[in-house]
Design a protein around this motif. Structure first.
Motif, short mmCIF file in Angstrom:
data_model
loop_
_atom_site.label_atom_id
_atom_site.label_comp_id
_atom_site.label_asym_id
_atom_site.label_seq_id
_atom_site.Cartn_x
_atom_site.Cartn_y
_atom_site.Cartn_z
N ARG A 479 4.89 28.53 4.48
CA ARG A 479 4.76 27.57 5.96
C ARG A 479 3.67 26.95 6.07
NH1 ARG A 479 3.67 30.71 11.75
NH2 ARG A 479 3.92 28.33 12.18
N ARG A 482 -2.88 24.32 8.47
CA ARG A 482 -4.07 23.17 8.17
C ARG A 482 -5.51 23.84 8.06
NH1 ARG A 482 -3.02 20.02 12.51
NH2 ARG A 482 -4.83 18.90 12.00
N ALA A 527 -3.77 22.88 17.34
CA ALA A 527 -2.94 22.69 16.56
C ALA A 527 -2.75 24.20 16.38
CB ALA A 527 -4.09 22.87 14.84
N ASN A 530 -0.12 24.15 19.39
CA ASN A 530 1.11 23.98 19.41
C ASN A 530 1.58 24.38 18.05
OD1 ASN A 530 0.92 21.14 20.62
ND2 ASN A 530 -0.32 20.33 18.58
N GLU A 532 0.69 26.02 15.01
CA GLU A 532 0.45 26.13 13.28
C GLU A 532 -0.46 27.11 13.09
OE1 GLU A 532 -0.05 21.18 12.60
OE2 GLU A 532 -0.58 21.71 14.38
#
Length: 627
Positions: A479, A482, A527, A530, A532
């Protein structure tokens, strides 16, 4: 995120029968096409006054034309109806087409043969969207690279066996034609039976109203492709691959006869070498990619296609004309021929590296409701590129180019196209940098990657050893992460390209830039909300002595606002690298080629129990005594 061999899928009903059907279909197509191509290459005058070079490229264009005309309709059908039934219907069509082709072979009637070739293209057009759209319905995302690799590798092997079988039989005259005719019909009948064992794959959009106008629907399909930019550019990359492959492979019969002065078996030998290369490259993708959609392999593949395409031209330029006709065994007996066979094999291997990740990316990032139509749009572009390849090859021959010169021109244009695509999609180059780092600079040992969740938000924390920590971890994980980066490291030349492309979040201490700090925490929260993965180095700076420093309070501040699971990680071995703040490592750099690095991932920690001190102890235990 448990990892297992891609070959285990072959024993499961959700993949095995489908694989068998597409394998038999690819085999059968190539038994017929190879018999036809060799017959046209070596007996052109008995069929037509057209030149052999032009006839070969005309036949290629005729097979591809249905993809251009009917792909839009095929994509709608694949989205509207249940896919296992559609596969059975297309295989039944194949049986009828093979019966027609058998009649053409027995009568040696060029018109019937070309009609059968065209109808074979129609059947492949209908099968294409179903073939690639059914995989994401039956396979997990972590299995897609392995599944696509098996499909691409299996197809290459099926193509190889079909070409060997069809090419060998056609060389035996009348009874060979009978054998080809009987075999193709028998294989289609077998595939039809096996297709009934494919599990049901529900329709993606059963309420879809089919637009039977191919012109307007083709335009609408092409519009679907542009909805997601990275998918569209990946499709362009796939289409370019088919352009490159069409030019190279279509010339093999005349390359064998007119340049290498070989018999029919030399044609088969060239195709055997190429097909084995593609199969090997495809199957290696899963191991090289670490069971994830590894875009870094795509630039690697394009580099190989250019380098070995150029070397193939160079090798062919030095093939001596001995005035004799080579058999396959005699051809292999000449050492001068081994270099060009190696080039062909390596072009095949790097083709696998290039195409498998692109197909997996298209499947995972396209919308499920329109996936078949996206793949149909891809087939339309593929057809356009292949027809353009045939037209270009005919044009170059009219201008006086030789086959080796056509290979050279294709390889050089491939380099220009690759550079253009990678400037448009820097994610490919970013992943290539990360992949090369852990496959050429370091030997990375990975433990506990299954602790990283397949989906959902989580905060990844790790000790901070070197400037390339984020690259190493990102290359190891499926994956995207960030990363929260010190704003000074974020601006380091070359590394800044990676961080910007990976959408890293620059952060600064309050005493240096309070606004940057505030924006960083806002972006981290967005992030995580969302779903992430966000990565952070809680020490806030690189270690200066190889030991793990104090974990600061940034983790607590993040979790107070957005409580998510915390994934602890530990890196070992990078303290001895050139990218750490270790002067002794720099002095000994010449004695430490390909140093070993270890990444250990621990189990998820719930946010309510996480403290900076306790988290540091967990990371220290994961790392152990190895710096």
């Amino acid at each position: 995120m448990n990892e297992r061999s891609q070959f285990s899928l072959l024993g499961e009903r959700r993949f095995g029968p489908f694989f068998c059907v597409q394998f038999l279909g690819a085999f059968n197509d190539n038994v017929f096409k190879q018999a036809l191509v060799i017959m046209l290459a070596y007996q052109t005058a008995s069929f037509t006054a057209m030149s052999s070079d032009a006839l070969q490229n005309l036949a290629q264009a005729l097979f591809i034309l249905p993809f251009l005309l009917f792909s839009a309709t095929a994509g709608q059908i694949a989205d509207k109806y249940e896919k296992s039934t559609l596969i059975s219907i297309t295989i039944a069509l194949e049986l009828g087409i093979m019966a027609l082709g058998a009649a053409g072979l027995m009568l040696k009637n060029l018109t019937i043969l070309l009609v059968a070739l065209f109808l074979g293209g129609v059947q492949s057009t209908l099968f294409g969207p179903v073939k690639y759209a059914i995989l994401p319905q039956h396979l997990k995302e972590t299995e897609l690279i392995g599944g696509n690799a098996l499909v691409e590798g299996g197809t290459s092997i099926a193509v190889l066996l079909g070409m060997i079988y069809g090419g060998s039989l056609i060389a035996f005259g009348a009874w060979g034609l009978v054998a080809v005719a009987a075999s193709t019909c028998a294989v289609s009948a077998t595939a039809l039976v096996v297709s009934r064992f494919i599990p049901r794959a529900p329709a993606a959009d059963p309420a879809l109203r089919i637009n039977w106008n191919p012109i307007t629907e083709t335009w609408r399909n092409l519009a679907h492709l542009t909805e997601r930019r990275v998918v569209f550019l990946s499709i362009l990359g796939v289409s370019w691959f088919w352009f490159y492959g069409a030019i190279v492979v279509t010339q093999f019969p005349n390359l064998a006869r007119n340049v290498l002065h070989g018999d029919e078996y030399v044609v088969t030998l060239l195709l055997v070498v190429f097909s084995l290369g593609v199969a090997g490259g495809s199957l290696l993708c899963e191991r090289l990619s670490g069971h994830k959609v590894e875009l870094g392999l795509v630039p690697f593949g394009s580099i190989g296609l250019t380098l070995f395409g150029i070397d193939l031209w160079w090798a062919l330029s030095h093939v001596a004309d001995t005035g004799q006709t080579w058999t396959a065994l005699g051809f292999l007996g000449e050492h001068a021929h081994w270099r060009l066979l190696a080039d062909i094999a390596l072009i095949g291997i790097f083709s696998g590296f290039y195409i498998v990740p692109l197909y997996a990316l298209i499947q995972t990032r396209s919308d499920a409701a329109t996936r078949s139509r996206v793949i149909a749009g891809n087939n339309i572009l593929n057809a356009l590129f292949i027809v353009a390849a045939s037209a270009l090859a005919i044009g170059l021959f009219q201008l006086g180019f030789t086959i080796p010169q056509v290979f050279l021109a294709t390889a050089l244009v491939n380099a220009a196209v690759a550079v253009y695509i990678y400037t448009l999609v820097p994610e490919f180059l970013m992943r290539f940098m990360a992949w090369m780092l852990i496959h050429s600079v370091y030997r990375l040992e990975k433990r506990g990657l299954d602790h990283i969740p397949d989906e959902g938000a989580a905060l990844v924390v790790c000790n901070h050893v070197s400037y390339v920590d984020a690259l190493v971890i990102s290359a190891a994980c499926r994956r995207p992460i960030r990363w929260v980066m010190d704003h000074n490291i974020f601006r380091v030349p070359l590394l800044s390209f990676f961080f910007r492309t990976a959408r890293a979040i620059p952060i600064a201490p309050a005493r240096e830039n309070e606004e940057t700090l505030r924006r960083a925490y806002e972006e981290i929260a967005r992030a995580l909300e969302n779903g992430e993965l966000v990565g952070i180095f809680p020490e806030g700076r690189l270690t200066r002595d190889g030991e793990i420093g104090e974990f600061r309070g940034g983790v607590s501040r993040i979790l107070d606002r957005t409580p998510v699971p915390v994934i602890p990680m530990a890196l070992s071995g990078l303290w001895q690298s050139l990218f750490a703040r270790n002067r002794e490592a720099i002095k000994r750099a010449h004695t430490r080629l390909f140093p070993r690095v270890r990444l250990v991932v621990g189990g998820a920690l719930q946010p309510e129990v996480v403290t900076p001190l306790g988290l540091r102890e967990v990371v220290s235990d994961l790392r152990g005594n190895w710096q």
